[in-house]
Design an enzyme around this catalytic site. Structure first.
Site, mmCIF file in Angstrom:
data_model
loop_
_atom_site.group_PDB
_atom_site.id
_atom_site.type_symbol
_atom_site.label_atom_id
_atom_site.label_comp_id
_atom_site.label_asym_id
_atom_site.label_seq_id
_atom_site.Cartn_x
_atom_site.Cartn_y
_atom_site.Cartn_z
ATOM 1 N N GLU A 104 58.055 62.228 18.156
ATOM 2 C CA GLU A 104 56.751 61.981 18.762
ATOM 3 C C GLU A 104 56.714 62.456 20.208
ATOM 4 O O GLU A 104 55.718 63.033 20.671
ATOM 5 C CB GLU A 104 56.405 60.488 18.709
ATOM 6 C CG GLU A 104 56.304 59.918 17.301
ATOM 7 C CD GLU A 104 57.627 59.309 16.826
ATOM 8 O OE1 GLU A 104 58.680 59.946 17.037
ATOM 9 O OE2 GLU A 104 57.598 58.206 16.248
ATOM 10 N N CYS B 145 58.618 55.080 21.337
ATOM 11 C CA CYS B 145 57.637 56.111 20.997
ATOM 12 C C CYS B 145 56.232 55.530 20.879
ATOM 13 O O CYS B 145 55.247 56.201 21.198
ATOM 14 C CB CYS B 145 58.033 56.799 19.696
ATOM 15 S SG CYS B 145 59.505 57.829 19.843
ATOM 16 N N SER C 177 92.176 77.916 -7.701
ATOM 17 C CA SER C 177 90.808 77.413 -7.777
ATOM 18 C C SER C 177 89.794 78.296 -7.058
ATOM 19 O O SER C 177 88.591 78.036 -7.154
ATOM 20 C CB SER C 177 90.747 75.999 -7.167
ATOM 21 O OG SER C 177 91.112 76.030 -5.796
ATOM 22 N N ARG D 240 76.057 71.635 3.100
ATOM 23 C CA ARG D 240 76.884 71.097 4.185
ATOM 24 C C ARG D 240 76.049 70.941 5.454
ATOM 25 O O ARG D 240 76.141 69.939 6.165
ATOM 26 C CB ARG D 240 78.066 72.028 4.475
ATOM 27 C CG ARG D 240 79.175 72.021 3.455
ATOM 28 C CD ARG D 240 80.290 72.977 3.883
ATOM 29 N NE ARG D 240 81.390 73.007 2.922
ATOM 30 C CZ ARG D 240 82.467 73.758 3.043
ATOM 31 N NH1 ARG D 240 82.598 74.569 4.104
ATOM 32 N NH2 ARG D 240 83.420 73.731 2.133
ATOM 33 N N ASP E 47 93.811 73.385 -0.778
ATOM 34 C CA ASP E 47 92.873 74.429 -0.370
ATOM 35 C C ASP E 47 93.010 74.847 1.095
ATOM 36 O O ASP E 47 92.497 75.894 1.483
ATOM 37 C CB ASP E 47 91.429 73.975 -0.618
ATOM 38 C CG ASP E 47 91.096 73.852 -2.097
ATOM 39 O OD1 ASP E 47 91.937 74.240 -2.923
ATOM 40 O OD2 ASP E 47 89.994 73.358 -2.414
ATOM 41 N N LEU F 35 86.146 73.434 6.103
ATOM 42 C CA LEU F 35 85.002 72.545 5.857
ATOM 43 C C LEU F 35 83.846 72.804 6.817
ATOM 44 O O LEU F 35 82.986 71.951 7.012
ATOM 45 C CB LEU F 35 85.425 71.069 5.929
ATOM 46 C CG LEU F 35 86.573 70.656 5.005
ATOM 47 C CD1 LEU F 35 86.892 69.175 5.191
ATOM 48 C CD2 LEU F 35 86.219 70.943 3.548
ATOM 49 N N GLU G 149 83.316 66.839 -1.129
ATOM 50 C CA GLU G 149 83.725 67.993 -1.933
ATOM 51 C C GLU G 149 85.068 67.768 -2.628
ATOM 52 O O GLU G 149 85.862 68.684 -2.799
ATOM 53 C CB GLU G 149 83.763 69.243 -1.051
ATOM 54 C CG GLU G 149 82.395 69.578 -0.449
ATOM 55 C CD GLU G 149 82.314 70.991 0.089
ATOM 56 O OE1 GLU G 149 82.781 71.928 -0.584
ATOM 57 O OE2 GLU G 149 81.774 71.157 1.191
ATOM 58 N N GLY H 286 88.880 66.006 -3.723
ATOM 59 C CA GLY H 286 89.143 66.410 -5.084
ATOM 60 C C GLY H 286 88.924 65.344 -6.144
ATOM 61 O O GLY H 286 88.295 64.304 -5.895
#
Length: 372
Positions: A59, A91, A175, A191, A207, A211, A302, A304
């Site tokens: 606002e 506000c 993977s 994300r 992995d 991220l 995400e 595992g």
């Protein structure tokens, strides 16, 4: 009110919702609110919550654009204007001082510090207040904020990228990549719309992810969160190397991490946070409660598979997004979800289908918890 007037209100509120959507993932612990100010049929001010730069609510941003022209105008806002002094002045008070004639809001603010007091202040000041315009759409957009206020934890979206037979890796652990580039780009967009990206220790080990949000232009990076009881992660790793790009929070068990490991991560710039342990794992309910106390409202998980199973067993997954690739890996592949201990179908968590679409060569389907 005529149908034409209702249509006009809906049109301007839809504009405000578009603005509100742009702030998702960038304004926690505040809600991402959109605001449009209209006078004589013309938009004279627009705003979205701006926590990262000017610390102004939507606002106030819109009023600054409108200037003196705001007097006698109609304000469309996706959430009740705040009425309390926080990091910014109320506000509702700013709207009153500006002399607006009417405020149209999608919904009230359940925050106990507001909870109708904003609407009351506007009404006492002689400003016309209408509530409920595109309320369902606003509640959808503000689900993370509402979950934070009502349940004390962030909303959780669990993302899975799996084969048609539900595998996320081969028998040897390979993977990358099961899904194609279109699906991966969409994941980066998801994300970006969340406050944090969360993974378990298994994913962090196998992995070695960053991220981060990539290939989406200049963006505010989400908090990167790893749930690992003992922080038994490889070193060096990409998370530690990219701490400067965005915060890294490591959730671990009390007394389960050696002093050397704690020092290693702290020196790298990561923040270590203790979480109670239940059985052999971090307690998922406590973990999310801790994230809630730190202000997170939207978390994108995400995996595992083991960590995802712990969230599902605890009933903590609000949305489920699955990207299915047209390939089979067989029973010796790694399943997308770890053991759930379900022996009767009636005990299984149910999700309602919200959306299905083709994404390149893959299929994305979005599901919502039947309890939510």
């Amino acid at each position: 009110m005529s149908q034409a007037d209702l249509h006009e209100d809906a049109r301007h509120m839809a504009h405000a919702l578009v603005l509100g959507g742009r702030g998702l993932g960038n304004v926690w612990p505040w809600p991402s609110v959109g605001c449009v100010i209209v006078k004589d049929g013309r938009v004279i001010g627009r705003g979205v919550t701006d926590r990262r730069e000017t610390y102004r609510h939507a606002e106030v941003v819109a009023l600054a654009q409108a200037g003196d022209a705001a007097k006698g105008a109609t304000v469309y806002v996706t959430l009740e204007p705040c009425s309390h002094q926080g990091t910014t002045p109320p506000c509702a008070e700013a709207l009153i001082k500006a002399g607006v004639a009417r405020v149209v809001a999608s919904m009230g603010d359940p925050n106990p510090q507001v909870a109708g007091a904003g609407f009351q202040a506007l009404s006492v000041a002689g400003i016309s207040v209408d509530i409920g315009c595109l309320a369902d759409q606003a509640r959808e957009q503000l689900r993370g904020f509402l979950c934070h206020i009502e349940q004390g934890r962030p909303m959780v979206t669990l993302k899975l990228a799996a084969t048609l037979d539900g595998r996320i890796a081969t028998a040897t652990g390979e993977s990358q990549w099961i899904t194609g580039p279109n699906a991966r780009r969409m994941v980066h967009g998801m994300r970006m719309a969340h406050d944090a990206v969360l993974v378990g220790s298994g994913t962090a080990r196998s992995d070695n992810p960053t991220l981060t949000v990539r290939d989406m232009g200049k963006v505010t990076q989400p908090v990167r969160v790893v749930a690992s009881r003992r922080l038994n992660l490889p070193w060096p790793n990409r998370l530690a190397e990219t701490v400067g790009e965005g915060p890294v929070w490591l959730m671990h068990g009390a007394g389960d991490v050696t002093t050397d490991v704690q020092t290693q991560w702290t020196n790298a710039g990561a923040e270590l946070i203790e979480v109670p342990v239940v059985g052999e794992q971090l307690d998922p309910s406590d973990l999310l409660s801790v994230l809630g106390t730190r202000g997170l409202t939207r978390v994108f998980c995400e995996g595992g598979g083991v960590f995802a199973a712990s969230l599902l067993k605890a009933g903590l997954v609000d949305d489920l997004v699955v990207f299915s690739a047209g390939v089979f890996l067989g029973a010796d592949g790694t399943p997308s979800i770890g053991e759930l201990g379900i022996d009767r179908l009636e005990s299984a968590s149910r999700f309602d289908l919200v959306e299905t679409r083709a994404v390149g060569a893959d299929v994305m389907h979005r599901w919502r918890s039947s309890q939510g």
